[in-house]
Design a protein around this motif. Structure first.
Motif, short mmCIF file in Angstrom:
data_model
loop_
_atom_site.label_atom_id
_atom_site.label_comp_id
_atom_site.label_asym_id
_atom_site.label_seq_id
_atom_site.Cartn_x
_atom_site.Cartn_y
_atom_site.Cartn_z
N ASN A 1 -5.40 16.86 -0.09
CA ASN A 1 -5.91 15.49 -0.10
C ASN A 1 -4.92 14.49 0.49
O ASN A 1 -3.71 14.67 0.44
CB ASN A 1 -6.23 15.06 -1.54
CG ASN A 1 -7.38 15.83 -2.13
OD1 ASN A 1 -8.43 15.94 -1.50
ND2 ASN A 1 -7.19 16.37 -3.31
N PHE A 2 -5.51 13.44 1.03
CA PHE A 2 -4.76 12.26 1.46
C PHE A 2 -5.02 11.19 0.41
O PHE A 2 -6.16 10.78 0.19
CB PHE A 2 -5.24 11.81 2.83
CG PHE A 2 -4.40 10.72 3.44
CD1 PHE A 2 -3.11 10.97 3.87
CD2 PHE A 2 -4.91 9.44 3.59
CE1 PHE A 2 -2.34 9.98 4.44
CE2 PHE A 2 -4.15 8.44 4.15
CZ PHE A 2 -2.85 8.70 4.58
N LEU A 3 -3.95 10.75 -0.25
CA LEU A 3 -4.06 9.79 -1.34
C LEU A 3 -3.55 8.44 -0.87
O LEU A 3 -2.44 8.34 -0.33
CB LEU A 3 -3.23 10.26 -2.55
CG LEU A 3 -3.47 11.69 -3.03
CD1 LEU A 3 -2.48 12.05 -4.14
CD2 LEU A 3 -4.90 11.87 -3.52
N GLU A 4 -4.35 7.40 -1.09
CA GLU A 4 -3.95 6.04 -0.71
C GLU A 4 -3.94 5.16 -1.96
O GLU A 4 -4.89 5.18 -2.75
CB GLU A 4 -4.90 5.47 0.34
CG GLU A 4 -4.83 6.20 1.67
CD GLU A 4 -5.79 5.63 2.69
OE1 GLU A 4 -5.39 4.69 3.42
OE2 GLU A 4 -6.95 6.10 2.74
N GLY B 1 0.84 -1.18 0.00
CA GLY B 1 0.00 0.00 0.00
C GLY B 1 0.88 1.24 0.00
O GLY B 1 2.09 1.17 0.24
N GLY B 2 0.30 2.39 -0.29
CA GLY B 2 1.06 3.63 -0.30
C GLY B 2 0.18 4.77 0.16
O GLY B 2 -1.06 4.67 0.13
N ALA B 3 0.80 5.87 0.62
CA ALA B 3 0.04 7.01 1.11
C ALA B 3 0.84 8.29 0.90
O ALA B 3 2.05 8.32 1.14
CB ALA B 3 -0.30 6.84 2.58
N VAL B 4 0.16 9.34 0.43
CA VAL B 4 0.78 10.64 0.18
C VAL B 4 -0.15 11.72 0.69
O VAL B 4 -1.38 11.66 0.48
CB VAL B 4 1.04 10.85 -1.33
CG1 VAL B 4 1.48 12.28 -1.61
CG2 VAL B 4 2.09 9.88 -1.83
N LEU B 5 0.42 12.72 1.37
CA LEU B 5 -0.31 13.93 1.76
C LEU B 5 0.10 15.03 0.80
O LEU B 5 1.28 15.37 0.68
CB LEU B 5 0.03 14.32 3.20
CG LEU B 5 -0.76 15.51 3.77
CD1 LEU B 5 -2.24 15.17 3.91
CD2 LEU B 5 -0.17 15.94 5.11
#
Length: 348
Positions: free
Chosen positions: A169-172, A33-37
């Motif tokens: 946005n918070f992108l997952e 999984g991945g996550a970016v602010l």
């Protein structure tokens, strides 16, 4: 009926990636999984499209001074000059000639997602030209396909989604899809956050230094520090999102510092042969509470956090190293196109 020859003006926002960049690449997110602010800002890429009555394509960059022309029957040469709009025109199936004029508030390789914003703006202009309805997810996926598959440019997914959706946005990222969740922060918190931030151009941009390819290779080799750095970046995206939503902005500087350390842990080459670390140290000595490089590294922009009372001292300190500051505010708008009074925007 005569075809409409009125020009179409499209605009796509640039973005600041606070933390998590690198975890939006498939070699990582398909397994972990991945996550970016990420937040879009009031800097943009602008495209003007003028339909032609023949099958000639002309693309002009006002910033770079490039001008390319070709006939649709023969197709373009992919030679590194304006390849992104060339590939977008082909991918969108355009059958009539157009003139494209492009202008950007940031140079290529500056770390603000400019290349993806350019593709997204061209896609929007061509979609309006052909009366094609697209959702924001479709715009992002189409733009990603143009960059990553058609042109084989290394990179992740965050920039296309930032430009298509707009906002903070918070992108997952996962094998299944990309989830876009607006950050739940009050306007007062976002205004206070913007007052703390400085955006400084280091005076150089990333030029084909292969940083993303190196990162992928380090991961494939099983380099432990790279894996630990990526895990930390992903964890920090959640932590920074929570801090912003709580309004706990006092921790922002230390979180940006930690994000930079984790980014170097992931890829130790991100600041090589650049003034990045020297400038970050100078900023801290002048009163910054923290900072990081925007984008993949290799130059471009620094994002700094500091109390407003320290901003002038930081500007003076970094100007000695060639730093150039860009004023900005957060922007909630994603890509848009306009023709006269008519507006094209991605559907929900």
């Amino acid at each position: 009926m005569e075809p409409d020859r009125a020009p179409i003006d499209a605009v796509a926002p640039l973005r600041i990636s606070f933390v998590g960049g690198g975890t939006d690449l498939p070699h990582w997110y398909e397994e972990h999984g991945g996550a970016v602010l990420s937040a879009t800002i009031d800097h943009s890429v602008r495209v003007r499209l003028v339909p032609r009555d023949d099958r000639e394509i002309r693309v002009r960059s006002l910033d770079l001074g490039h001008m390319v022309a070709y006939h649709l029957d023969r197709g373009p040469a992919y030679d590194g000059i304006m390849d992104l709009p060339k590939a977008a025109i082909l991918r969108m199936g355009i059958t009539t000639g157009v003139d494209l004029q492009i202008e950007s508030d940031a140079p290529p390789g500056s770390g603000l997602g400019g290349s993806s914003a350019l593709v997204t703006a061209v896609v929007a202009a061509l979609a309006m030209l052909t009366d094609r309805r697209l959702t924001a997810h479709e715009v992002a996926r189409l733009s990603h396909r143009i960059e990553r598959e058609d042109l084989r440019i290394s990179g992740g997914w965050q920039d296309q989604y930032a430009a298509a959706f707009g906002g903070f946005n918070f992108l997952e990222f996962s094998r299944r899809d990309v989830a876009v969740s607006p950050v739940r922060a009050s306007p007062q918190t976002l205004a206070a956050l913007a007052r703390q931030l400085l955006l400084c151009y280091t005076g150089s941009v990333r030029r084909n230094v292969g940083l993303i390819d190196r990162q992928i290779q380090l991961h494939r080799e099983g380099r432990e520090e790279t894996i630990l750095g990526m895990k930390r970046l992903q964890e920090m995206a959640f932590a920074m999102r929570q801090a912003v939503e709580r309004g706990d902005l006092d921790v922002l500087g230390s979180l940006l510092d930690e994000a930079f350390v984790a980014k170097k842990q992931m890829n130790p080459f991100i600041a090589e042969h650049t003034p990045i670390e020297e400038m970050l140290a100078a900023a801290r000595s002048a009163g910054a509470t923290g900072g990081k490089i925007c984008g993949a590294g290799g130059g471009g922009y620094l994002l700094l956090a500091a109390p407003p009372s320290a901003h002038e001292a930081i500007r003076v300190a970094l100007a000695r190293s060639g730093g150039q500051f860009a004023a900005f505010t957060f922007s909630s708008d994603g890509v848009r196109a306009r023709r006269g009074r008519h507006v094209w925007a991605p559907s929900a």
